[in-house]
Design an enzyme around this catalytic site. Structure first.
Site, PDB file in Angstrom:
ATOM      1  N   ASP A  13       9.227  -3.340  -0.196  1.00 38.38           N
ATOM      2  CA  ASP A  13       9.827  -4.253   0.285  1.00 38.38           C
ATOM      3  C   ASP A  13      11.290  -4.963   0.027  1.00 38.38           C
ATOM      4  O   ASP A  13      10.563  -6.161   0.113  1.00 38.38           O
ATOM      5  CB  ASP A  13       7.609  -4.831   0.410  1.00 38.38           C
ATOM      6  CG  ASP A  13       7.361  -4.620   0.443  1.00 38.38           C
ATOM      7  OD1 ASP A  13       6.987  -3.626   1.220  1.00 38.38           O
ATOM      8  OD2 ASP A  13       5.816  -4.496  -0.067  1.00 38.38           O
ATOM      9  N   HIS A  41       8.535  -1.181   7.359  1.00 42.95           N
ATOM     10  CA  HIS A  41      10.111  -1.922   6.837  1.00 42.95           C
ATOM     11  C   HIS A  41       9.968  -2.710   7.842  1.00 42.95           C
ATOM     12  O   HIS A  41       9.886  -3.212   9.398  1.00 42.95           O
ATOM     13  CB  HIS A  41      10.805  -1.045   7.342  1.00 42.95           C
ATOM     14  CG  HIS A  41      11.047   0.038   6.122  1.00 42.95           C
ATOM     15  ND1 HIS A  41      11.869   1.527   6.228  1.00 42.95           N
ATOM     16  CD2 HIS A  41      10.436  -0.059   4.629  1.00 42.95           C
ATOM     17  CE1 HIS A  41      11.103   1.972   5.373  1.00 42.95           C
ATOM     18  NE2 HIS A  41      10.205   1.160   4.209  1.00 42.95           N
TER      19      HIS A  41
HETATM   20  P1  GDP Z   1      11.059  -3.127   3.364  1.00 44.70           P
HETATM   21  O1  GDP Z   1       9.372  -2.186   3.123  1.00 44.70           O
HETATM   22  O2  GDP Z   1      11.479  -2.577   1.998  1.00 44.70           O
HETATM   23  O3  GDP Z   1      11.718  -2.389   4.335  1.00 44.70           O
HETATM   24  O4  GDP Z   1      10.640  -4.896   3.227  1.00 44.70           O
HETATM   25  P2  GDP Z   1       9.906  -5.084   4.405  1.00 44.70           P
HETATM   26  O5  GDP Z   1      10.108  -5.446   5.399  1.00 44.70           O
HETATM   27  O6  GDP Z   1       8.602  -4.723   3.349  1.00 44.70           O
HETATM   28  O7  GDP Z   1      10.015  -6.959   3.072  1.00 44.70           O
HETATM   29  C1  GDP Z   1      11.340  -7.604   3.377  1.00 44.70           C
HETATM   30  C2  GDP Z   1      10.505  -8.993   4.378  1.00 44.70           C
HETATM   31  O8  GDP Z   1      11.484  -9.583   4.117  1.00 44.70           O
HETATM   32  C3  GDP Z   1      10.455  -8.797   5.693  1.00 44.70           C
HETATM   33  O9  GDP Z   1       9.439  -9.962   6.060  1.00 44.70           O
HETATM   34  C4  GDP Z   1      11.692  -9.114   6.322  1.00 44.70           C
HETATM   35  O10 GDP Z   1      11.816  -8.887   7.591  1.00 44.70           O
HETATM   36  C5  GDP Z   1      11.965 -10.173   4.952  1.00 44.70           C
HETATM   37  N1  GDP Z   1      14.078  -9.703   4.650  1.00 44.70           N
HETATM   38  C6  GDP Z   1      14.987  -8.851   4.551  1.00 44.70           C
HETATM   39  N2  GDP Z   1      15.450  -9.617   4.210  1.00 44.70           N
HETATM   40  C7  GDP Z   1      15.850 -10.754   3.620  1.00 44.70           C
HETATM   41  C8  GDP Z   1      16.593 -12.035   3.363  1.00 44.70           C
HETATM   42  O11 GDP Z   1      17.462 -11.577   3.078  1.00 44.70           O
HETATM   43  N3  GDP Z   1      15.549 -13.186   3.159  1.00 44.70           N
HETATM   44  C9  GDP Z   1      14.401 -13.162   3.372  1.00 44.70           C
HETATM   45  N4  GDP Z   1      13.795 -14.584   3.446  1.00 44.70           N
HETATM   46  N5  GDP Z   1      13.893 -12.922   4.096  1.00 44.70           N
HETATM   47  C10 GDP Z   1      14.186 -11.082   4.403  1.00 44.70           C
HETATM   48  P1  IMO Z   2       7.836   0.196   1.731  1.00 40.78           P
HETATM   49  O1  IMO Z   2       8.600   1.454   2.190  1.00 40.78           O
HETATM   50  C1  IMO Z   2       5.419  -1.484  -1.399  1.00 40.78           C
HETATM   51  C2  IMO Z   2       1.612   1.547  -3.014  1.00 40.78           C
HETATM   52  C3  IMO Z   2       0.894   0.962  -3.275  1.00 40.78           C
HETATM   53  C4  IMO Z   2       0.318   1.498  -4.066  1.00 40.78           C
HETATM   54  C5  IMO Z   2       0.996   2.808  -4.378  1.00 40.78           C
HETATM   55  C6  IMO Z   2       1.049   3.752  -3.897  1.00 40.78           C
HETATM   56  O2  IMO Z   2       7.399  -0.797   2.177  1.00 40.78           O
HETATM   57  O3  IMO Z   2       8.702  -0.085   0.545  1.00 40.78           O
HETATM   58  P2  IMO Z   2       0.098   4.657  -1.166  1.00 40.78           P
HETATM   59  O4  IMO Z   2      -0.887   4.924  -0.198  1.00 40.78           O
HETATM   60  O5  IMO Z   2       1.697   5.049  -1.091  1.00 40.78           O
HETATM   61  O6  IMO Z   2      -0.684   6.525  -2.174  1.00 40.78           O
HETATM   62  O7  IMO Z   2      -0.184   4.235  -2.246  1.00 40.78           O
HETATM   63  O8  IMO Z   2       2.178   2.914  -3.526  1.00 40.78           O
HETATM   64  N1  IMO Z   2       2.950   1.916  -1.581  1.00 40.78           N
HETATM   65  C7  IMO Z   2       4.142   0.335  -1.223  1.00 40.78           C
HETATM   66  N2  IMO Z   2       4.494  -1.048  -1.979  1.00 40.78           N
HETATM   67  N3  IMO Z   2       5.749  -0.592  -0.182  1.00 40.78           N
HETATM   68  C8  IMO Z   2       5.728  -0.217   0.135  1.00 40.78           C
HETATM   69  O9  IMO Z   2       5.990   0.869   1.268  1.00 40.78           O
HETATM   70  C9  IMO Z   2       4.741   1.172  -0.723  1.00 40.78           C
HETATM   71  N4  IMO Z   2       4.450   2.499  -0.443  1.00 40.78           N
HETATM   72  C10 IMO Z   2       3.581   2.264  -1.235  1.00 40.78           C
HETATM   73  O10 IMO Z   2       0.886  -0.357  -2.905  1.00 40.78           O
HETATM   74  O11 IMO Z   2       0.200   0.285  -4.970  1.00 40.78           O
HETATM   75 MG    MG Z   3       7.359  -2.777   3.054  1.00 35.88          MG
END
Ligand code: GDP
Ligand code: IMO
Ligand code: MG
Length: 444
Positions: A13, A41
């Site tokens: 994340d 994502h």
């Molecule tokens: P990922 O799993 O690595 O793609 O990340 P996620 O999408 O799960 O979580 C990142 C969150 O932060 C999302 O809600 C994005 O819209 C938000 N985000 C990404 N870059 C930025 C940033 O530079 N600033 C802020 N405030 N939010 C961001």
């Molecule tokens: P993105 O791509 C954050 C974590 C789960 C759990 C562990 C194992 O959005 O960054 P699983 O279901 O994969 O067997 O769970 O991994 N986990 C993540 N945490 N971002 C993710 O994906 C995750 N995918 C799995 O919360 O701790």
């Molecule tokens: Mg994510």
């Protein structure tokens, strides 16, 4: 023949989706190489939010061929729902290619994932319950069923019958559950999913190599992150695949010599969902699975923890679970630089620190009185690690409108320079908000 990898450097994340979308502008192919719909994502484009689980974040660019590589585990129901969601928003999904060698997720994987978590009780991992671990386990045990098996119904059915016999025994005898019905599963996968998936199924290894041979730019997008890596993460509190950059070679079928750029995506702080060690963790006032005990924290720590969760909107993209927050950890990042051969960093969510008077960076761990600047290999040491912080001045400036390097306040620039010095790679991109345009390019 340049290939770029974009990899999460913390516990997921970090903002990989947003930065894949950004970097994808210069690419022709964007390939997911591991993970499944445990990923979430989020991309915000012209005010519209896209939450992707399986489809590579490059899909939002018309000129890109998005590819789901052989290292991914695919739940076809989820994939088709995601394609429907994208089509409903006006995105053409016909270009998506799915490797015939990718493994399929079945209802028994999800059921076993849920039941195993329940059985583990307090020792649970906090998985996403999407069947990821059991699907990869079957792949390793050579009883997995692959996407290409959908194209041969007889083989598909024969394999399903063999595996289901064993899974139903497990469900009944170990977990005391009702058996799953093979006819029902086969009808759904073969009659409902197959016709829609068939046009997307491809030899993605050839696709990637033909693209590289044409001199095109290929981006490999990780799901999850370095410290959720099955081999290099905080085992067993990890996912069941290899997000590290080396995972590209196996999960997409390219040798390491093609990769000349590795972008590590790091939040300006750290979050984690699920259980497992987290040295720089801050307590929060609400509950999070595996979160730090509030009794161990003072009010100021809880205020900061809440700040990261509230201002950073730290709730799972798909699961809605509250993420555990903490300060930036340079010890972890140094390890991520090594494990991935990072050539640069993209630091996201810098704007979340905007209102803080001071910001902290963990530069080393104190483990039993000894200072460690690199990650200890023994997990008990990691559990015992006490962060040693350096405190830097904040910038008290709204960064969300800033798009040029020279507009960054000197204290924000000093924070980024400090991170660079600590981890030894340049910070090239900086996130200043969730929107596609909210970033600063700090230099080449
Ligand atoms: P990922 O799993 O690595 O793609 O990340 P996620 O999408 O799960 O979580 C990142 C969150 O932060 C999302 O809600 C994005 O819209 C938000 N985000 C990404 N870059 C930025 C940033 O530079 N600033 C802020 N405030 N939010 C961001
Ligand atoms: P993105 O791509 C954050 C974590 C789960 C759990 C562990 C194992 O959005 O960054 P699983 O279901 O994969 O067997 O769970 O991994 N986990 C993540 N945490 N971002 C993710 O994906 C995750 N995918 C799995 O919360 O701790
Ligand atoms: Mg994510």
């Amino acid at each position: 023949m340049p290939a770029t990898v974009l990899v999460g450097t913390q516990w997921g994340d970090e903002g990989k989706g947003k930065f894949t979308d950004l970097v994808a502008k210069e690419m022709q192919l964007v390939v997911r190489y591991q993970g499944g719909h445990n990923a979430g994502h989020t991309l915000v484009v012209n005010g519209e939010t896209f939450a992707l689980q399986l489809v590579p974040s490059g899909i939002l660019h018309d000129h890109i061929t998005p590819v789901i590589g052989n290292g991914v585990v695919v739940d076809p129901t989820v994939l088709l729902a995601e394609l429907d969601m994208l089509e409903a928003k006006g995105i053409d999904t016909s270009r998506l290619k799915v490797s015939g060698n990718a493994h399929l997720i079945f209802p028994y994987h999800q059921e076993i994932d849920r039941l195993t978590e329940r059985r583990l009780g307090n020792a649970k991992l906090g998985t996403t319950k999407r069947g990821i671990g059991p699907a990869y386990a079957d792949k390793a045990a050579r009883v997995g069923i692959r996407v290409q098996d959908l194209l041969d119904p007889k083989i598909f059915r024969a394999k399903l019958d063999v595996v289901l016999k064993e899974k139903n025994q497990l469900l009944a005898k170990v977990f005391n559950r009702l058996p799953l019905d093979g006819d029902e599963i086969a009808a759904h996968y073969l009659d409902e999913c197959r016709p829609r998936l068939e046009p997307h199924i491809a030899d993605t290894v050839s696709l990637v190599h033909e693209s590289l041979e044409r001199g095109e730019h290929v981006l490999f997008e990780s799901a999850q992150a370095t410290f959720l890596d099955l081999d290099h993460g905080t085992y067993p509190f990890v996912t069941s695949s290899n997000p590290v950059a080396g995972g590209v070679c196996v999960g997409a079928g390219v040798g390491p010599r093609y990769i000349d750029r590795v972008i590590g995506v790091a939040k300006a702080y750290v979050t984690r969902v699920g259980t497992g060690p987290f040295p720089t963790e801050l307590a929060i006032s609400g509950d999070a699975v595996g979160g730090k005990d509030r009794e161990l924290a003072d009010d100021e720590e809880i205020r900061l923890g809440d700040h990261f969760v509230d201002v950073g909107h730290e709730y799972g993209t798909n699961s809605g679970r509250r993420r555990r927050p903490g300060w930036f950890d340079a010890v972890m990042l140094r390890q991520a630089v090594r494990l991935n051969s990072l050539s640069e960093l993209a630091v996201t969510k810098l704007d979340v620190l905007d209102a803080l008077d001071t910001v902290k960076v963990c530069v080393a761990y104190d483990i039993g009185g000894t200072r460690h600047t690199h990650l200890p290999y023994h997990q008990s040491d990691l559990h015992a690690a006490k962060p040693i912080y350096e405190e830097l001045p904040g910038w008290n400036t709204d960064l969300t409108e800033i798009t040029e390097k020279h507009q960054l306040p000197p204290t924000a620039e000093a924070y980024l320079a400090f991170l660079e010095e600590q981890v030894g790679v340049p910070v090239r991109l900086v996130g200043t908000g969730p929107g596609r345009e909210q970033f600063v390019h700090r230099g080449d």
